[in-house]
Design an enzyme around this catalytic site. Structure first.
Site, PDB file in Angstrom:
ATOM      1  N   TRP A  27      43.858  -1.941  89.735  1.00 20.04           N
ATOM      2  CA  TRP A  27      44.658  -2.049  90.957  1.00 20.04           C
ATOM      3  C   TRP A  27      46.063  -1.577  90.624  1.00 20.04           C
ATOM      4  O   TRP A  27      46.570  -1.857  89.534  1.00 20.04           O
ATOM      5  CB  TRP A  27      44.705  -3.498  91.435  1.00 20.04           C
ATOM      6  N   ALA A  59      42.951  -8.230  88.526  1.00 25.63           N
ATOM      7  CA  ALA A  59      43.493  -9.160  87.542  1.00 25.63           C
ATOM      8  C   ALA A  59      42.587 -10.363  87.317  1.00 25.63           C
ATOM      9  O   ALA A  59      42.521 -10.891  86.211  1.00 25.63           O
ATOM     10  CB  ALA A  59      44.882  -9.624  87.977  1.00 25.63           C
ATOM     11  N   ILE A  60      41.883 -10.790  88.337  1.00 26.35           N
ATOM     12  CA  ILE A  60      41.064 -12.000  88.215  1.00 26.35           C
ATOM     13  C   ILE A  60      39.932 -11.819  87.200  1.00 26.35           C
ATOM     14  O   ILE A  60      39.446 -12.792  86.624  1.00 26.35           O
ATOM     15  CB  ILE A  60      40.543 -12.451  89.613  1.00 26.35           C
ATOM     16  N   GLU A  61      39.536 -10.574  86.943  1.00 25.42           N
ATOM     17  CA  GLU A  61      38.477 -10.300  85.967  1.00 25.42           C
ATOM     18  C   GLU A  61      38.997 -10.245  84.531  1.00 25.42           C
ATOM     19  O   GLU A  61      38.206 -10.224  83.584  1.00 25.42           O
ATOM     20  CB  GLU A  61      37.777  -8.974  86.296  1.00 25.42           C
ATOM     21  N   ILE A  83      50.939  -8.300  93.006  1.00 23.71           N
ATOM     22  CA  ILE A  83      52.137  -8.216  93.839  1.00 23.71           C
ATOM     23  C   ILE A  83      51.992  -9.166  95.025  1.00 23.71           C
ATOM     24  O   ILE A  83      50.959  -9.173  95.694  1.00 23.71           O
ATOM     25  CB  ILE A  83      52.371  -6.769  94.309  1.00 23.71           C
ATOM     26  N   THR A  87      49.958 -13.956 102.009  1.00 20.69           N
ATOM     27  CA  THR A  87      49.095 -15.141 101.977  1.00 20.69           C
ATOM     28  C   THR A  87      49.238 -15.866 100.646  1.00 20.69           C
ATOM     29  O   THR A  87      49.803 -15.323  99.692  1.00 20.69           O
ATOM     30  CB  THR A  87      47.615 -14.736 102.165  1.00 20.69           C
ATOM     31  N   HIS A  89      47.142 -16.158  98.459  1.00 21.80           N
ATOM     32  CA  HIS A  89      46.274 -15.517  97.474  1.00 21.80           C
ATOM     33  C   HIS A  89      47.030 -15.186  96.185  1.00 21.80           C
ATOM     34  O   HIS A  89      46.499 -15.327  95.081  1.00 21.80           O
ATOM     35  CB  HIS A  89      45.668 -14.252  98.090  1.00 21.80           C
ATOM     36  N   ARG A 128      59.166  -2.626  85.455  1.00 25.08           N
ATOM     37  CA  ARG A 128      58.671  -3.253  84.230  1.00 25.08           C
ATOM     38  C   ARG A 128      57.498  -2.496  83.605  1.00 25.08           C
ATOM     39  O   ARG A 128      56.938  -2.923  82.613  1.00 25.08           O
ATOM     40  CB  ARG A 128      58.249  -4.695  84.545  1.00 25.08           C
TER      41      ARG A 128
END
EC number: 2.5.1.78
Length: 160
Positions: A27, A59-61, A83, A87, A89, A128
């Site tokens: 992503w 990122a969750i993986e 980012i 919500t 999330h 960054r």
């Protein structure tokens, strides 16, 4: 790119022989590709040949793949970007990823450096990412931290 205030200067490392795994999300590919390039450069400059690089969608993986890499690597670098949106999330993902990475590191007794950017907007992430106009290179910093911790653990374990 000059170092940001408070960022320690990374000493030259001889990490030859260190098995390094890198997991990077896809992503926001421009940002994640730059983070990965920074991590690869630090690895190469430190004598790490052929780090294992695994790409995941989001990122969750990252934590579960970092866990697998930690089984047969001396250090792992986790790279990605989350980012903030409209919500809750953002908070859920950031908390899950951060806690997951920390748990993997502690459970495996293997350094897993957290180079997952969590920013309010895309510009903060770009600043960054280690791009030519970025203020920092968090991919490089994460790789340096992972390799430094791996060398420290190697030294401590040799004393036992």
């Amino acid at each position: 790119m000059s170092p940001a205030a408070g960022v320690p200067e990374m000493p030259a490392l001889d990490a030859s022989g260190v098995r390094l795994g890198i997991v990077a999300s896809t992503w926001h590919s421009r940002i994640c590709d730059a983070l990965l390039a920074g991590a690869r450069k630090v690895a190469a400059d430190s004598g790490v040949e052929n780090p294992t690089v695994v790409r995941v969608l989001g990122a969750i993986e990252i934590p579960v793949v970092a866990q697998e890499l930690a089984r047969n690597h001396d250090a792992v670098v986790a790279l990605g970007v989350v980012i903030r949106g409209q919500t809750p999330h953002f908070e859920y993902v950031c908390d899950a990823v951060t806690q997951g990475i920390t748990r993997v590191s502690l459970d495996a007794s293997t350094p897993v450096a957290n180079g997952v950017l969590t920013t309010d907007n895309e510009q903060q992430a770009l600043d960054r990412a280690g791009l030519p106009d970025s203020a920092e290179d968090k991919g490089a910093q994460a790789a340096g931290a992972a390799l430094s911790a791996a060398l420290t653990l190697r030294e401590l374990r040799a004393r036992s």
